[in-house]
Scaffold this active site. Structure first.
Site, PDB file in Angstrom:
ATOM      1  N   LYS A   1     -12.512  -1.534   6.571  1.00 17.17           N
ATOM      2  CA  LYS A   1     -11.706  -2.500   7.303  1.00 17.17           C
ATOM      3  C   LYS A   1     -12.194  -2.581   8.750  1.00 17.17           C
ATOM      4  O   LYS A   1     -12.584  -3.628   9.220  1.00 17.17           O
ATOM      5  CB  LYS A   1     -10.220  -2.120   7.264  1.00 17.17           C
ATOM      6  CG  LYS A   1      -9.687  -1.727   5.884  1.00 17.17           C
ATOM      7  CD  LYS A   1      -9.663  -2.878   4.909  1.00 17.17           C
ATOM      8  CE  LYS A   1      -9.439  -2.451   3.467  1.00 17.17           C
ATOM      9  NZ  LYS A   1      -8.189  -1.788   3.168  1.00 17.17           N
TER      10      LYS A   1
ATOM     11  N   ASP B   1      -1.501   6.563   6.430  1.00 10.62           N
ATOM     12  CA  ASP B   1      -2.589   5.720   5.942  1.00 10.62           C
ATOM     13  C   ASP B   1      -2.886   4.725   7.067  1.00 10.62           C
ATOM     14  O   ASP B   1      -2.112   3.807   7.324  1.00 10.62           O
ATOM     15  CB  ASP B   1      -2.159   4.982   4.662  1.00 10.62           C
ATOM     16  CG  ASP B   1      -3.253   4.038   4.143  1.00 10.62           C
ATOM     17  OD1 ASP B   1      -4.278   3.859   4.818  1.00 10.62           O
ATOM     18  OD2 ASP B   1      -3.048   3.474   3.043  1.00 10.62           O
TER      19      ASP B   1
ATOM     20  N   TRP C   1       0.827  -1.211   0.000  1.00  7.46           N
ATOM     21  CA  TRP C   1       0.000   0.000   0.000  1.00  7.46           C
ATOM     22  C   TRP C   1       0.858   1.256   0.000  1.00  7.46           C
ATOM     23  O   TRP C   1       0.552   2.221  -0.708  1.00  7.46           O
ATOM     24  CB  TRP C   1      -0.981   0.001   1.174  1.00  7.46           C
ATOM     25  CG  TRP C   1      -2.092  -0.995   0.979  1.00  7.46           C
ATOM     26  CD1 TRP C   1      -2.366  -2.078   1.751  1.00  7.46           C
ATOM     27  CD2 TRP C   1      -3.074  -1.009  -0.074  1.00  7.46           C
ATOM     28  NE1 TRP C   1      -3.446  -2.766   1.236  1.00  7.46           N
ATOM     29  CE2 TRP C   1      -3.897  -2.132   0.132  1.00  7.46           C
ATOM     30  CE3 TRP C   1      -3.326  -0.188  -1.177  1.00  7.46           C
ATOM     31  CZ2 TRP C   1      -4.964  -2.461  -0.719  1.00  7.46           C
ATOM     32  CZ3 TRP C   1      -4.381  -0.505  -2.026  1.00  7.46           C
ATOM     33  CH2 TRP C   1      -5.188  -1.628  -1.787  1.00  7.46           C
TER      34      TRP C   1
HETATM   35  C1  LIG Z   1      -7.658  -1.301   1.791  1.00  3.99           C
HETATM   36  C2  LIG Z   1      -6.529  -0.344   1.869  1.00  3.99           C
HETATM   37  C3  LIG Z   1      -6.352   0.669   0.913  1.00  3.99           C
HETATM   38  C4  LIG Z   1      -7.271   0.836  -0.264  1.00  3.99           C
HETATM   39  O1  LIG Z   1      -8.506   1.273   0.164  1.00  3.99           O
HETATM   40  P1  LIG Z   1      -9.688   1.603  -0.867  1.00  3.99           P
HETATM   41  O2  LIG Z   1     -10.746   2.104   0.057  1.00  3.99           O
HETATM   42  O3  LIG Z   1     -10.037   0.339  -1.582  1.00  3.99           O
HETATM   43  O4  LIG Z   1      -9.206   2.661  -1.794  1.00  3.99           O
HETATM   44  C5  LIG Z   1      -5.281   1.513   1.066  1.00  3.99           C
HETATM   45  N1  LIG Z   1      -4.435   1.400   2.099  1.00  3.99           N
HETATM   46  C6  LIG Z   1      -4.571   0.441   3.037  1.00  3.99           C
HETATM   47  C7  LIG Z   1      -3.594   0.351   4.159  1.00  3.99           C
HETATM   48  C8  LIG Z   1      -5.624  -0.463   2.942  1.00  3.99           C
HETATM   49  O5  LIG Z   1      -5.766  -1.420   3.880  1.00  3.99           O
END
Ligand SMILES: *Cc1c(COP(=O)(O)O)cnc(C)c1O
Length: 366
Positions: A198, A174, A105
């Site tokens: 999540k 993030d 990511w």
């Molecule tokens: C799932 C995830 C993403 C992507 O998220 P979307 O909502 O599908 O754009 C980005 N970074 C992390 C750490 C994730 O777990």
């Protein structure tokens, strides 16, 4: 229709399990929210009823994460991936931005940001997956507008125990797959963002928590609806926000506040339970001759536990057996293969115990 007691355990990485209590409450209120005669999906986002839902959700989130008053909380759309562009569009001023790479990511974030600003990699674990490069080796620039990192790499299972220390530039995190899993020092950051699907609620909602003094410098190319300053000035309602997702997120925040674990309450209770779940699962993997997790012990994720079967040919059998035992969505991400158990807040300890029991039984019989 299965009731809560007979539902299988869902180890999906996202969209992920939502607490049974929350789903039941949302179902009960689906046709008639609090005597209004209509459901939340059907309400004007500018009406008093949704206004109440929205204000309560923001207040509860601020309380849970101890968000300081000089931070704006934005309820946006576009997912965490949109933030890969919106962070540089809002915060880089087209100048220097440093990126820490610890997995899939953060690599994606870096690539997208390079379209908008002068990106430098502060450290990269490509040669040593499953580790975080030591702080002393990072290349940080004095003129960087921020340092971006991914708190928990959902695919690789690598997690920062603490936010990076001794960094002059504002930290941008993030936090998609770890937010609300334990205490997290928002004040150590300039900006924290997270997709909801999540650990918070339905897909379609993206949380951005940003220090107010960083607002107002968006690049001209930044779409108006994605300008953090505009979003903050308009209470996240420059256009229609994802009302249903915000409502369910609000129910999840209330659920977290209700949790108790011994003397611990709320987020501390959640954190203690999450630590126990992770310890149980890693303990099972480390004691086994069949399963292996290759992430360095100091940075193992408490939310996403990837593991391989030393005999990869057993993978299909493992997954089919898991399904029969009511243990769902354990297949690893396609980029890394193997298995992955995501054990977010909504996964009870009993679910991890059921997985561990199954893993031991599978190892014995193979
Ligand atoms: C799932 C995830 C993403 C992507 O998220 P979307 O909502 O599908 O754009 C980005 N970074 C992390 C750490 C994730 O777990």
């Amino acid at each position: 229709m299965p009731d809560a007691a007979t539902r299988p355990y869902n180890f999906s990485a996202g969209p992920a399990a939502i607490p049974d209590d929350v789903l039941q409450q949302a179902a009960a209120e689906m046709l008639d929210w609090h005597g209004s005669g209509i459901g939340v999906m059907e309400m004007s986002h500018r009406g008093a009823q949704f206004g109440e839902i929205f204000a309560q959700a923001e207040a509860d989130l601020r309380e849970l994460l101890e968000v300081p008053a000089d931070y704006a909380v934005l309820f946006m759309q576009g997912g965490a991936l949109a933030q890969n562009a919106l962070v540089p569009l809002n915060l880089s001023q087209g100048a220097a931005a440093d990126y820490l790479l610890t997995g899939s990511w953060s690599r994606k974030s870096r690539h997208e940001a390079a379209r908008y600003c002068d990106v430098q990699v502060a450290a990269d674990n490509a040669d040593a997956p499953g580790t975080i490069a030591p702080r002393s080796s990072w290349r940080l620039r004095d003129d960087a507008r921020y340092l971006h990192y991914c708190v928990n790499e959902t695919i690789d299972g690598v997690e920062f125990e603490q936010p990076p220390q001794g960094v002059t530039a504002p930290l941008v995190a993030d936090a998609s797959s770890m937010i609300l899993s334990r205490r997290f020092d928002i004040a150590a950051h300039g900006c924290v963002y997270a997709g909801a699907q999540k650990n918070i609620g339905p897909a379609g909602l993206t949380l951005v928590i940003v220090r107010r003094d960083l607002l107002g410098h968006a690049l001209p190319a930044c779409p108006t609806v994605f300008d953090y300053g505009v979003a903050a000035a308009n209470g996240s309602m420059i256009n229609t926000p994802p009302t249903w997702a915000i409502y369910v997120a609000g129910l999840v925040f209330q659920w977290i506040k209700r949790q108790r674990e011994g003397a611990l309450a709320g987020l501390d209770a959640i954190a203690a339970r999450n630590a126990a779940k992770a310890a149980l699962l890693y303990g099972c993997i480390d004691a086994s001759a069949l399963y292996v997790n290759r992430v360095h012990a100091a940075c193992r994720s408490r939310m996403n536990v990837p593991f391989q079967l030393r005999d990869e040919a057993l993978g299909a059998d493992f997954l089919a057996g898991a399904q029969r035992h009511g243990l769902l969505q354990l297949k690893g991400h396609k980029s890394v293969g193997g298995m992955r158990a995501s054990i977010y807040n909504a996964m009870p300890l009993a679910g991890v115990q059921a997985l561990v029991d199954y893993m031991r039984e599978f190892e014995r019989s193979h």
